[in-house]
Design an enzyme around this catalytic site. Structure first.
Site, mmCIF file in Angstrom:
data_model
loop_
_atom_site.group_PDB
_atom_site.id
_atom_site.type_symbol
_atom_site.label_atom_id
_atom_site.label_comp_id
_atom_site.label_asym_id
_atom_site.label_seq_id
_atom_site.Cartn_x
_atom_site.Cartn_y
_atom_site.Cartn_z
ATOM 1 N N ASP A 1 16.438 14.845 -20.306
ATOM 2 C CA ASP A 1 16.205 14.936 -21.759
ATOM 3 C C ASP A 1 15.150 13.926 -22.186
ATOM 4 O OD1 ASP A 1 16.995 15.649 -24.634
ATOM 5 O OD2 ASP A 1 17.374 13.494 -24.591
ATOM 6 N N GLY B 1 22.855 13.240 -36.832
ATOM 7 C CA GLY B 1 22.820 14.424 -35.994
ATOM 8 C C GLY B 1 22.104 15.606 -36.621
ATOM 9 N N LYS C 1 11.048 14.635 -23.544
ATOM 10 C CA LYS C 1 10.530 14.014 -24.770
ATOM 11 C C LYS C 1 9.253 13.214 -24.473
ATOM 12 C CE LYS C 1 14.981 13.982 -27.108
ATOM 13 N NZ LYS C 1 16.260 13.255 -27.307
ATOM 14 N N LYS D 1 12.027 21.314 -27.734
ATOM 15 C CA LYS D 1 10.971 20.620 -26.986
ATOM 16 C C LYS D 1 10.250 21.572 -26.019
ATOM 17 C CE LYS D 1 14.426 17.891 -26.023
ATOM 18 N NZ LYS D 1 15.328 17.960 -27.181
ATOM 19 N N VAL E 1 11.666 14.804 -30.961
ATOM 20 C CA VAL E 1 11.762 13.571 -30.175
ATOM 21 C C VAL E 1 12.829 12.580 -30.649
ATOM 22 C CG1 VAL E 1 10.529 11.510 -29.438
ATOM 23 C CG2 VAL E 1 9.420 13.720 -29.296
ATOM 24 N N PHE F 1 20.785 30.076 -35.337
ATOM 25 C CA PHE F 1 21.541 29.748 -36.558
ATOM 26 C C PHE F 1 22.723 28.858 -36.180
ATOM 27 C CE2 PHE F 1 23.869 31.336 -40.534
ATOM 28 C CZ PHE F 1 22.977 30.740 -41.416
ATOM 29 N N GLY G 1 15.365 12.824 -33.080
ATOM 30 C CA GLY G 1 16.128 13.538 -34.104
ATOM 31 C C GLY G 1 15.112 14.064 -35.094
#
Lengths: 344, 344
Positions: free
Chosen positions: B221, B327, B225, B126, B153, B11, B155
């Protein structure tokens, strides 16, 4: 396994590329439980043919590409395109005949007839979208069929299906893009020092621009694409006349050189914006700088940027690479994708 | 009208943005025949709550955002995230808890449990895609449910759904893109004269880079992806370790200045190629020139180029604009889109 009878109204470069693509993808389609046959073909100058048991497509391609008529393939006499629609007993109609963009005809009549006979209809023609989207969509719905047109805007690159399938319940507030390859090639080459006439001749030499380039250079091709996008994605009927395009004839080599010196480029920018339910749209040369996704779209590359309430600027760019085949094959893929998405 | 009970495991910013987006789009969902309630929430530091009749989501948001526990909202005692999954009686599970990217845990266990209980599962993590795609997809299928992960991937910008829905029966031969915003911001600012350290500090100051930037700047990161895309879209399981990334620490201001002088830029380029069924993938700094769609992706813009057998290079670019919110809200939209596409 479900079998689909297909009618091809218009058998030019795009429709023939579609026929070849369907044949090439035949095994994959069978893996999805889909088989097909061609039961009607209407050509511009090489006759008409129907056969409810399936026409020999290789033979039809060969005949047309060697300048001969396909009439001998027909199992019953058909004398015009509407007769092909009516006598094809097709499940899916591909409408890709030459269209009058001012009226959408004869594509509109072909599609209306097909839908009334219970066929799904798919077209790469912008005319029927701009002149008949609401009517044809309602007619299709009333028949439990679909009317699709993925190939109308960015060659066959997915645009409409992306908004429909991948942006559920998003509010589209604006569209911006470069939709016409000919003018983009001309502006790109002028940046490298060619005159407008030299650049236009080049675009004609590669088969991109037509002998009379008016439709491209005066912005009408771009305007009808804007009108189609607004009509469908902003749920607001719009005509190319309402877009009232400005073309690129007024762009001089001096203007381009000055822009280049400032790190900017002229692009024939297509845009539409919806504010408080009201849509304004335009096609006009604009200066863009390197912060714009449009700046990098050179030569025959085209693209579109969507702004929605949920994702910031989301751009789709179709980059053409010199020496790689595109054009009719890509447009054919848009028709093919419409077909697969309708029947799966 | 069909009602869906939703469980939120995790959350944080993204899950709370999702809750707000669902509430904002409530009327539109009802027009599609969809209603929903939140029947389980699991937080990292603010407790756990279930209520089969629906939790007060505004109250839950308010409690967590003022640093309080949501436990008092629970109609039965739940003491960990798995208990929330099991006691939520949810139809759809949103898994967005902090994940160990080396193992995919505890997300994998949450998703397995949810699927076994007959829930659709949706994640922005991911880890479970890279470590469990085939297993989870097979498990979902066996239960007649779906496992989706659009937000992993780019956003929340549509990528997987574009390939799935808009490119039917296309053969994907290569992927190329910029997937990591932090490194792209750093390289963009170094081009404008900042040192690596200054640029990294800036990326940290806007909340983009973490205090320990290793995951971004060493390419991990980006690598996970790439691994997720290859695993799903090229049907070839791949781990970030197999991608074996090279990060941007070796890029000096001198290298960037020299590239700039030649009209080129260093980008942390992610790529994967499938040749004769074999996939090779990489993440490494590369020089790109202005003919590449990657060249124009500056600052926190990211994007991907797909090459298929049917459409030449098709790029999707997510442009971030300074001053516009993105974001978590965008990532939340990917989860929302997965939900709508599953249930419609």
């Amino acid at each position: 396994m479900k079998h689909y009878k297909l009618a091809l109204i218009g058998f030019g470069n795009v429709a023939r590329a579609l026929a070849r693509l369907l044949v090439r993808k035949q095994e994959w389609l069978e893996q999805q439980g889909i088989t097909f046959s061609f039961t009607g073909i209407s050509t511009g100058r090489h006759g008409f043919a129907v056969n409810p048991d399936g026409l020999d497509i290789q033979k039809a391609l060969q005949l047309v590409e060697s300048g001969q008529s396909i009439s001998a393939l027909s199992t019953s006499p058909v004398e015009d395109s509407l007769a092909v629609v009516k006598n094809s007993s097709a499940d899916v109609l591909f409408e890709n005949s030459p269209v009058n963009t001012q009226t959408g005809q004869p594509a509109l009549d072909h599609i209306r007839t097909g839908l009334n006979l219970g066929m799904h209809t798919i077209t790469a023609n912008k005319g029927p979208v701009v002149h008949g989207y609401r009517e044809l969509t309602a007619l299709a719905k009333s028949k439990g069929k679909m009317f699709r047109f993925e190939s109308t805007v960015l060659g066959g690159a997915p645009v409409f299906s992306v908004m429909r399938e991948a942006f559920p319940l998003a509010e589209l507030s604006s569209i911006k893009g470069i939709f016409n390859a000919t003018t983009n090639v001309i502006l790109s080459r002028m940046e490298n020092g060619e005159s407008y006439d030299e650049a236009l001749k080049y675009a004609q030499s590669i088969g991109l621009a037509e002998t009379d380039p008016t439709n491209d250079v005066d912005g009408w091709d771009a305007a009808i694409k804007v009108a189609a996008l607004v009509t469908v994605l902003m749920d607001t009927p719009m005509t190319p006349q309402q877009v009232n395009p400005t073309g690129i004839r007024g762009i001089t080599p001096e203007m381009i050189a000055n822009a280049k010196a400032e790190g900017k480029r002229y692009k024939l920018v297509c845009s539409a914006e919806k504010v408080d339910g009201k849509v304004t749209a335009s096609v006009a040369p604009q200066l863009v700088d390197s912060s714009s996704p449009l700046y990098g779209m050179m030569n025959s590359s085209t693209g579109i940027t969507f702004r929605t309430d949920v994702i910031l600027d989301y751009s789709i760019i179709l980059s053409e690479k010199p020496g790689m085949k595109g054009g009719p094959v890509e447009t054919a893929y848009g028709l093919f994708a419409d077909f697969v998405n309708i029947v799966k």
